[in-house]
Design a protein around this motif. Structure first.
Motif, PDB file in Angstrom:
ATOM      1  N   VAL A  35       0.741  -1.014  -0.125  1.00 54.32           N
ATOM      2  CA  VAL A  35       0.002  -0.065  -0.035  1.00 54.32           C
ATOM      3  C   VAL A  35       0.985   1.218  -0.052  1.00 54.32           C
ATOM      4  O   VAL A  35       0.961   1.989   0.812  1.00 54.32           O
ATOM      5  N   PRO A  37       2.615   4.878  -2.028  1.00 55.81           N
ATOM      6  CA  PRO A  37       1.908   6.177  -2.218  1.00 55.81           C
ATOM      7  C   PRO A  37       1.024   6.014  -2.964  1.00 55.81           C
ATOM      8  O   PRO A  37       1.041   5.428  -4.377  1.00 55.81           O
ATOM      9  N   ALA A  38      -0.426   6.548  -2.700  1.00 55.94           N
ATOM     10  CA  ALA A  38      -1.275   6.749  -4.024  1.00 55.94           C
ATOM     11  C   ALA A  38      -2.059   5.530  -4.486  1.00 55.94           C
ATOM     12  O   ALA A  38      -2.757   5.432  -5.294  1.00 55.94           O
ATOM     13  N   VAL A  40      -4.369   3.929  -2.761  1.00 55.17           N
ATOM     14  CA  VAL A  40      -5.828   3.994  -2.442  1.00 55.17           C
ATOM     15  C   VAL A  40      -6.595   4.595  -3.602  1.00 55.17           C
ATOM     16  O   VAL A  40      -7.631   4.080  -4.217  1.00 55.17           O
ATOM     17  N   ARG A  41      -5.808   5.661  -4.411  1.00 51.96           N
ATOM     18  CA  ARG A  41      -6.382   6.241  -5.433  1.00 51.96           C
ATOM     19  C   ARG A  41      -6.400   5.296  -6.653  1.00 51.96           C
ATOM     20  O   ARG A  41      -7.181   5.116  -7.458  1.00 51.96           O
ATOM     21  N   ARG A  42      -5.389   4.482  -6.635  1.00 52.37           N
ATOM     22  CA  ARG A  42      -5.204   3.417  -7.742  1.00 52.37           C
ATOM     23  C   ARG A  42      -6.196   2.563  -7.785  1.00 52.37           C
ATOM     24  O   ARG A  42      -6.830   1.960  -8.746  1.00 52.37           O
ATOM     25  N   THR A  66       4.167   1.167   1.996  1.00 51.99           N
ATOM     26  CA  THR A  66       3.499   1.329   2.965  1.00 51.99           C
ATOM     27  C   THR A  66       2.589   2.552   3.139  1.00 51.99           C
ATOM     28  O   THR A  66       1.934   2.850   4.481  1.00 51.99           O
ATOM     29  N   ALA A  67       3.083   3.756   2.697  1.00 53.24           N
ATOM     30  CA  ALA A  67       2.704   4.902   2.819  1.00 53.24           C
ATOM     31  C   ALA A  67       1.275   5.634   2.912  1.00 53.24           C
ATOM     32  O   ALA A  67       1.023   6.041   3.763  1.00 53.24           O
ATOM     33  N   ASP A  68       0.564   4.511   2.266  1.00 50.70           N
ATOM     34  CA  ASP A  68      -0.872   4.727   1.988  1.00 50.70           C
ATOM     35  C   ASP A  68      -1.622   3.786   3.067  1.00 50.70           C
ATOM     36  O   ASP A  68      -3.075   3.824   2.887  1.00 50.70           O
ATOM     37  N   SER A  70      -1.967   4.438   6.036  1.00 51.30           N
ATOM     38  CA  SER A  70      -2.753   5.440   7.309  1.00 51.30           C
ATOM     39  C   SER A  70      -3.895   5.970   6.375  1.00 51.30           C
ATOM     40  O   SER A  70      -4.988   5.801   6.800  1.00 51.30           O
ATOM     41  N   THR A  71      -3.721   6.161   4.988  1.00 50.37           N
ATOM     42  CA  THR A  71      -4.704   6.688   4.203  1.00 50.37           C
ATOM     43  C   THR A  71      -6.056   5.726   3.981  1.00 50.37           C
ATOM     44  O   THR A  71      -7.362   6.029   4.414  1.00 50.37           O
ATOM     45  N   PHE A  72      -5.580   4.513   3.946  1.00 46.12           N
ATOM     46  CA  PHE A  72      -6.372   3.192   3.680  1.00 46.12           C
ATOM     47  C   PHE A  72      -7.311   3.118   5.071  1.00 46.12           C
ATOM     48  O   PHE A  72      -8.616   3.397   5.020  1.00 46.12           O
TER      49      PHE A  72
END
Ligand SMILES: [Zn+2]
Ligand SMILES: [Zn+2]
Length: 240
Positions: A35, A37-38, A40-42, A66-68, A70-72
């Motif tokens: 997961v 960067p970006a 979640v948008r993908r 792993t950056a996204d 937290s966004t997830f």
């Protein structure tokens, strides 16, 4: 099962290649592998959203993987519809500490309306959401794992790795091996090039090999790939 390649890139920002991530869709489950960067948008670009995902697997904790996360988690709480179905987070050594660290920084990601299972899985197999998930440690970071998902067919993800006998064993006769091949020619510690990968592929005999985690060296590489190799591209979809 179906494999959707969400990204084939690295830590180097690139328009053509997003951070390496994949969605595996079976009759019973949707599994997100990494997961970065970006991602979640993908997922949205492919017609899925965070609430569709049943299982997240982290091959390791580097930021480009792993950056996204937290966004997830944040979207599970504050998205259009709050998440109600359970979620399983799978990773290697130190997963609980990593997850608690994220929660310490971002208290808003703690699950509000759903159950989260944090599962450390190393050198082990587990039935999760109708799939057999098997992981082995690989050579990159202390927590790095490769993952094999098996239903009737199988797909194996290397994560980031150097030459790894564990990966050769895990990928034995797998239908599709999604494997990092950071550089076509130069050899960098903790990663693979084509020559090192090919020696492992000769032993493991996967039916198909998708190359991913591709550094810009690949952009002007003059060589040609032959079966079973396929150069990964963002957005690829295939039946496994
Ligand atoms: Zn990476
Ligand atoms: Zn890495």
């Amino acid at each position: 099962m179906k494999l959707l390649v969400l990204g084939t890139g690295t830590a180097i920002p690139s328009i053509e290649r997003g951070s390496s991530a994949y969605l595996v869709v079976t009759r019973g489950a949707k599994v997100l592998v990494d997961v970065g960067p970006a991602v979640v948008r993908r997922l949205l670009e492919k017609g899925y959203e965070v609430n569709d995902v049943d299982v997240i697997i982290l091959t390791h904790f580097h930021v480009d993987h792993t950056a996204d996360l937290s966004t997830f988690f944040f979207a599970c709480n504050y998205g259009r519809v709050p998440r109600t179905k359970p979620l399983t987070l799978i990773g290697g050594k130190g997963l609980t500490r990593f997850y608690r660290g994220l929660r310490a920084v971002y208290p808003w990601i703690a699950p509000k309306t759903y159950d989260l299972t944090v599962l450390r899985l190393v050198n082990d197999s587990r039935k999760v959401a109708g799939l057999t998930v098997t992981t082995v440690p690989v050579k990159h970071n202390p927590e790095s794992i490769a993952v094999r998902l098996e239903e009737k067919s199988s797909v194996t993800f290397s994560g980031d790795t150097d030459v790894s006998p564990n990966l050769v064993r895990l990928a034995d006769k797998t239908d599709t091996l999604v494997v990092e091949c950071a550089f076509p020619e130069r050899k960098v510690k903790g990663h693979l090039n084509l020559a090192a990968l090919d020696r492992m592929v000769q032993k493991a005999q996967p039916r198909r090999v998708i190359l991913t985690h591709l550094y810009p060296d690949w952009d002007d590489w003059p060589g040609v790939l032959h079966a079973p190799y396929l150069l990964g591209e963002d957005g690829m979809e295939m039946e496994v």
